[in-house]
Design an enzyme around this catalytic site. Structure first.
Site, PDB file in Angstrom:
ATOM      1  N   HIS A  21      78.444  -6.838 -65.237  1.00 39.99           N
ATOM      2  CA  HIS A  21      77.601  -5.841 -64.570  1.00 39.99           C
ATOM      3  C   HIS A  21      78.427  -5.006 -63.587  1.00 39.99           C
ATOM      4  O   HIS A  21      78.186  -3.809 -63.440  1.00 39.99           O
ATOM      5  CB  HIS A  21      76.457  -6.530 -63.825  1.00 39.99           C
ATOM      6  CG  HIS A  21      75.492  -7.216 -64.735  1.00 39.99           C
ATOM      7  ND1 HIS A  21      74.180  -6.796 -64.887  1.00 39.99           N
ATOM      8  CD2 HIS A  21      75.633  -8.295 -65.550  1.00 39.99           C
ATOM      9  CE1 HIS A  21      73.561  -7.586 -65.758  1.00 39.99           C
ATOM     10  NE2 HIS A  21      74.429  -8.501 -66.162  1.00 39.99           N
ATOM     11  N   ASP A 132      70.730  -2.930 -60.205  1.00 38.60           N
ATOM     12  CA  ASP A 132      70.735  -3.722 -61.421  1.00 38.60           C
ATOM     13  C   ASP A 132      69.342  -4.196 -61.808  1.00 38.60           C
ATOM     14  O   ASP A 132      68.482  -4.420 -60.947  1.00 38.60           O
ATOM     15  CB  ASP A 132      71.656  -4.934 -61.225  1.00 38.60           C
ATOM     16  CG  ASP A 132      72.087  -5.538 -62.540  1.00 38.60           C
ATOM     17  OD1 ASP A 132      71.323  -6.336 -63.113  1.00 38.60           O
ATOM     18  OD2 ASP A 132      73.190  -5.215 -63.013  1.00 38.60           O
TER      19      ASP A 132
END
Length: 239
Positions: A21, A132
């Site tokens: 990520h 996120d």
């Protein structure tokens, strides 16, 4: 926004603490900066050390471009995690049950960031927050200060479309066994899979409830950013 025509657009990026990520988020921040925006990446002390070197290299090669790090406190031990466990990829256990338990605890512990994020948004008022998918609480935090929150999905269009079609149609419930193949309804490409290839979804489990929060946060957000590009998977981008 505002009356100053020379003011830079300020975009905040908040990646989940895992390499899969953080790396695409860093690439995004570089891209926004190269287009004239000011980019700020929010992360924890140990993760900031991982990001700082590539950011310094980028800034040295591109003088004048703005990309910075804002550090949030993440007291691992107080949150029930091992000392220094600020990244999912730091987990060392080979026991699947232990790893699953720690991963879930890690997901839930990130809610600790919400107050820090709200204080930062209140004082900084960025033009956008790209947080996120695993931070569902970020949508509500951004909404308090009228900051648009975009959800970053670390995956591409194909997997998002597949997951959506399976969730809507539940085709796995129409087959006689877990190894019987079926076509995913509505999905371009006549994609064939089996029930055994679908991750178990127990909406009553802690992880199941968390993933429901994630989906609800997607819908309430200002939009979604996908880790892909149109030419790679045009049929699924269109879908």
């Amino acid at each position: 926004m505002g009356s100053n025509p020379h003011r830079k657009l300020h975009v905040m990026f908040f990646p989940f603490m895992a390499y899969g990520h953080m790396i695409p988020t860093l690439d995004m921040a570089k891209l926004f900066s190269s287009r004239g925006a000011k980019s700020t990446i929010l992360t924890t002390p140990l993760n900031s050390k991982i990001l700082q070197k590539p950011i310094d290299t980028f800034k040295n090669l591109n003088p004048g471009l703005e990309i910075d790090i804002q550090i949030f406190d993440f007291p691992c031990v107080e949150l029930g995690l091992p000392e220094g466990c600020e990244n999912v990829d730091f987990f060392t256990s080979n026991n699947n049950d232990d790893r699953h338990y720690m991963t879930l605890k890690f997901f839930l512990s990130t809610r600790f960031f919400k107050d820090q994020l709200e204080k930062l948004l209140e004082t900084t008022r960025p033009d956008c927050l790209i947080a996120d998918m695993f931070f569902p609480w970020a949508t509500e935090a951004a909404e308090k200060f009228n900051v648009p929150r975009l959800v970053f999905h670390g995956t591409g269009y194909f997997s998002l479309c597949s997951e959506y079609c399976i969730r809507v149609h539940n085709p796995q419930n129409t087959v006689a066994s877990s190894c019987e193949p079926f076509v995913i309804p509505d999905l371009p490409g006549n994609i064939v899979i089996t029930q055994a290839q679908i991750a178990d979804r127990d909406d009553e489990s802690e992880m199941g409830k968390f993933m429901i929060e994630v989906k609800e946060s997607d819908v309430k957000s200002s939009g979604v950013i996908v880790n892909s590009f149109y030419e790679l998977e045009p049929d699924y981008a269109d879908f």
